[in-house]
Write an enzyme that holds these catalytic residues in place. Structure first.
Site, PDB file in Angstrom:
ATOM      1  N   HIS A   1      59.572  49.000  42.434  1.00  0.00           N
ATOM      2  CA  HIS A   1      58.773  48.320  41.420  1.00  0.00           C
ATOM      3  C   HIS A   1      57.313  48.728  41.590  1.00  0.00           C
ATOM      4  CE1 HIS A   1      57.229  45.517  38.665  1.00  0.00           C
ATOM      5  NE2 HIS A   1      56.711  44.704  39.564  1.00  0.00           N
TER       6      HIS A   1
ATOM      7  N   ASN B   1      51.660  47.230  36.271  1.00  0.00           N
ATOM      8  CA  ASN B   1      52.902  46.473  36.460  1.00  0.00           C
ATOM      9  C   ASN B   1      53.434  46.020  35.096  1.00  0.00           C
ATOM     10  OD1 ASN B   1      54.860  44.560  37.051  1.00  0.00           O
ATOM     11  ND2 ASN B   1      53.638  43.489  38.592  1.00  0.00           N
TER      12      ASN B   1
ATOM     13  N   CYS C   1      60.286  40.897  37.384  1.00  0.00           N
ATOM     14  CA  CYS C   1      60.235  42.342  37.692  1.00  0.00           C
ATOM     15  C   CYS C   1      61.570  42.872  38.207  1.00  0.00           C
ATOM     16  CB  CYS C   1      59.140  42.614  38.715  1.00  0.00           C
ATOM     17  SG  CYS C   1      57.589  41.860  38.256  1.00  0.00           S
TER      18      CYS C   1
HETATM   19  C1  LIG Z   1      46.136  40.998  43.577  1.00  0.00           C
HETATM   20  C2  LIG Z   1      45.830  41.978  44.686  1.00  0.00           C
HETATM   21  C3  LIG Z   1      45.611  43.366  44.118  1.00  0.00           C
HETATM   22  C4  LIG Z   1      44.524  41.542  45.375  1.00  0.00           C
HETATM   23  O1  LIG Z   1      44.241  42.424  46.420  1.00  0.00           O
HETATM   24  P1  LIG Z   1      43.810  41.828  47.821  1.00  0.00           P
HETATM   25  O2  LIG Z   1      43.501  42.974  48.684  1.00  0.00           O
HETATM   26  O3  LIG Z   1      44.916  40.896  48.268  1.00  0.00           O
HETATM   27  O4  LIG Z   1      42.529  41.069  47.453  1.00  0.00           O
HETATM   28  P2  LIG Z   1      42.191  39.517  47.656  1.00  0.00           P
HETATM   29  O5  LIG Z   1      43.023  38.693  46.707  1.00  0.00           O
HETATM   30  O6  LIG Z   1      42.270  39.207  49.108  1.00  0.00           O
HETATM   31  O7  LIG Z   1      40.728  39.495  47.163  1.00  0.00           O
HETATM   32  C5  LIG Z   1      39.717  40.202  47.840  1.00  0.00           C
HETATM   33  C6  LIG Z   1      38.435  40.033  47.067  1.00  0.00           C
HETATM   34  O8  LIG Z   1      38.499  40.829  45.878  1.00  0.00           O
HETATM   35  C7  LIG Z   1      38.138  40.032  44.759  1.00  0.00           C
HETATM   36  N1  LIG Z   1      38.842  40.525  43.590  1.00  0.00           N
HETATM   37  C8  LIG Z   1      40.045  40.131  43.105  1.00  0.00           C
HETATM   38  N2  LIG Z   1      40.307  40.827  41.983  1.00  0.00           N
HETATM   39  C9  LIG Z   1      39.274  41.667  41.783  1.00  0.00           C
HETATM   40  C10 LIG Z   1      38.971  42.630  40.817  1.00  0.00           C
HETATM   41  N3  LIG Z   1      39.810  42.888  39.793  1.00  0.00           N
HETATM   42  N4  LIG Z   1      37.834  43.313  40.923  1.00  0.00           N
HETATM   43  C11 LIG Z   1      36.977  43.098  41.914  1.00  0.00           C
HETATM   44  N5  LIG Z   1      37.195  42.181  42.875  1.00  0.00           N
HETATM   45  C12 LIG Z   1      38.326  41.478  42.803  1.00  0.00           C
HETATM   46  C13 LIG Z   1      38.547  38.639  45.155  1.00  0.00           C
HETATM   47  O9  LIG Z   1      37.841  37.683  44.385  1.00  0.00           O
HETATM   48  C14 LIG Z   1      38.180  38.602  46.608  1.00  0.00           C
HETATM   49  O10 LIG Z   1      36.802  38.357  46.709  1.00  0.00           O
HETATM   50  P3  LIG Z   1      36.229  37.393  47.861  1.00  0.00           P
HETATM   51  O11 LIG Z   1      36.623  38.052  49.150  1.00  0.00           O
HETATM   52  O12 LIG Z   1      34.765  37.395  47.587  1.00  0.00           O
HETATM   53  O13 LIG Z   1      36.900  36.082  47.645  1.00  0.00           O
HETATM   54  C15 LIG Z   1      46.968  42.019  45.745  1.00  0.00           C
HETATM   55  O14 LIG Z   1      46.974  40.824  46.465  1.00  0.00           O
HETATM   56  C16 LIG Z   1      48.310  42.214  45.114  1.00  0.00           C
HETATM   57  O15 LIG Z   1      48.609  43.253  44.555  1.00  0.00           O
HETATM   58  N6  LIG Z   1      49.183  41.206  45.275  1.00  0.00           N
HETATM   59  C17 LIG Z   1      50.530  41.277  44.726  1.00  0.00           C
HETATM   60  C18 LIG Z   1      50.459  40.995  43.266  1.00  0.00           C
HETATM   61  C19 LIG Z   1      51.753  41.286  42.621  1.00  0.00           C
HETATM   62  O16 LIG Z   1      52.448  42.187  42.985  1.00  0.00           O
HETATM   63  N7  LIG Z   1      52.064  40.509  41.591  1.00  0.00           N
HETATM   64  C20 LIG Z   1      53.217  40.707  40.806  1.00  0.00           C
HETATM   65  C21 LIG Z   1      54.452  40.584  41.594  1.00  0.00           C
HETATM   66  S1  LIG Z   1      55.737  41.364  40.740  1.00  0.00           S
END
Ligand SMILES: CC(C)(COP(=O)(O)OP(=O)(O)OC[C@H]1O[C@@H](n2cnc3c(N)ncnc32)[C@H](O)[C@@H]1OP(=O)(O)O)[C@@H](O)C(=O)NCCC(=O)NCCS
Length: 329
Positions: free
Chosen positions: A252, A282, A112
């Site tokens: 980003h 993204n 990214c």
């Molecule tokens: C991926 C992301 C959106 C997840 O959000 P979060 O608030 O951290 O959520 P968590 O990973 O803690 O998951 C919370 C719950 O939501 C669930 N969940 C994950 N994806 C889901 C989806 N698409 N729909 C519904 N539930 C979802 C998980 O399974 C988890 O459930 P649980 O509590 O029963 O285990 C967030 O962590 C993120 O944006 N991270 C950075 C990713 C990124 O930028 N990547 C590229 C870098 S350039």
């Protein structure tokens, strides 16, 4: 001598993948995706196109915007982690599709952060007197490395491309500084396990879905906010500038909550933060480039404005730059 952006363009494939579409594919909901990420829809590259095709369309628009002939380009740098093939480079494929020949072309893999890395590479070649006009392309088909059975990643990603023409300038304008960083220590937070020399393609790697992106979202989230905020602070500090001097910050577009976190830590109000994540998700290297193009075309950037672009991605990599916008319109 300096280097500035004299033309910018972007290209988004027409096909839209909405949150409602994803609700039919995995156990998710529009409400979860919007509140946790800010994304409403993303674009998907058609089957008969690859990253180079998206990049060529963006490049043509940047060339037109710069009002130059493509023959004036003396180098092509392509930022991509979804190259058309393992080799040759996507930059060489783009060169051929643009009808150009006999100029250096190479890809960079900075995920990214690739567009900002690419701009700094172009600036460095120009300031060193080696080139006069460089095409920087960021082209990504993230849908090709996305596992549409994995709800934790498939809601985040989209396809698109951006391109810029960087040219020599005599004034103290344009890309005035870049801050590039990386830490391979965290490479295991975001990666595609198979398809490289470490784990070549076999029936087993395909069956185990190892050609798709694997991600540790919550760890990445924390590092992303801090790395991007630190990058902004460091580049401002070493240029004796304060955050209030920034006219527009282009972060980003990975998650609206990451963007809000960066704005908070850097004391930059959200009115000065460009956001288009709801439309595209993204797009890796293409995200900040597409955002810059949209910001310019929608009249949010004016000649003389101080712009800060900042990004973060697999590697891990992070990068920021400061640009005094020097183009009319
Ligand atoms: C991926 C992301 C959106 C997840 O959000 P979060 O608030 O951290 O959520 P968590 O990973 O803690 O998951 C919370 C719950 O939501 C669930 N969940 C994950 N994806 C889901 C989806 N698409 N729909 C519904 N539930 C979802 C998980 O399974 C988890 O459930 P649980 O509590 O029963 O285990 C967030 O962590 C993120 O944006 N991270 C950075 C990713 C990124 O930028 N990547 C590229 C870098 S350039």
């Amino acid at each position: 001598m300096g280097a500035s952006i004299i033309g910018i363009g972007s290209y988004l494939p027409e096909k839209v993948l909405s949150n409602a579409d994803l609700e039919k594919m995995v156990d998710t909901s529009d409400e979860w995706i919007v509140t946790r990420t800010g994304i409403r829809e993303r674009r998907i590259c058609p089957e008969d196109m690859a990253s180079s095709d998206l990049g060529v369309e963006a490049a043509k628009r940047a060339i037109t915007d710069a009002a130059i002939s493509s023959n004036e380009i003396d180098m092509i740098v392509c930022a991509t982690i979804t190259a058309d093939m393992v080799f040759p480079s996507t930059a060489c494929i783009i060169q051929n599709k643009l009808g150009l020949n006999d100029i250096p072309c190479f890809d960079i893999s900075a995920a990214c952060s690739g567009f900002i890395y690419g701009l700094e590479i172009a600036r460095s070649f120009i300031v060193a007197g080696k080139c006069e006009k460089i095409l920087v392309v960021a082209a990504e088909c993230m849908s090709r490395v996305t596992d549409y059975t994995d709800r934790a990643t498939c809601v985040l990603l989209g396809d698109g491309a951006a391109a810029a023409i960087i040219a020599k300038t005599d004034d103290n304008v344009g890309i005035i500084d870049s801050y590039l960083g990386a830490s391979g220590l965290y490479g295991n937070l975001l990666y595609v396990p198979a398809g490289g020399s470490k784990m070549p393609a076999t029936h087993e790697t395909v069956e185990k879905r190892l050609h798709y992106m694997k991600m540790e979202g919550s760890s990445l989230f924390r590092i992303a906010v801090n790395a991007m905020a630190e990058s902004v602070k460091k580049i401002l500090e070493r240029n004796n500038l304060t955050a209030d001097r920034i006219s527009l910050i282009i972060p980003h577009q990975a998650n609206i909550r990451i963007i809000q976190g960066v704005a908070k830590l850097t004391d930059i109000p959200m009115e000065k933060v460009f956001v288009n994540i709801e439309k595209y998700g993204n797009m890796s290297a293409a995200s900040v480039g597409v955002a810059l193009d949209e910001a310019v075309k929608s009249g949010k950037i004016h000649k003389g404005d101080l712009i800060c672009m900042v990004s973060f991605g697999a590697g891990l990599t992070w990068a920021a730059n400061l640009i005094i916008w020097s183009k009319d319109g």
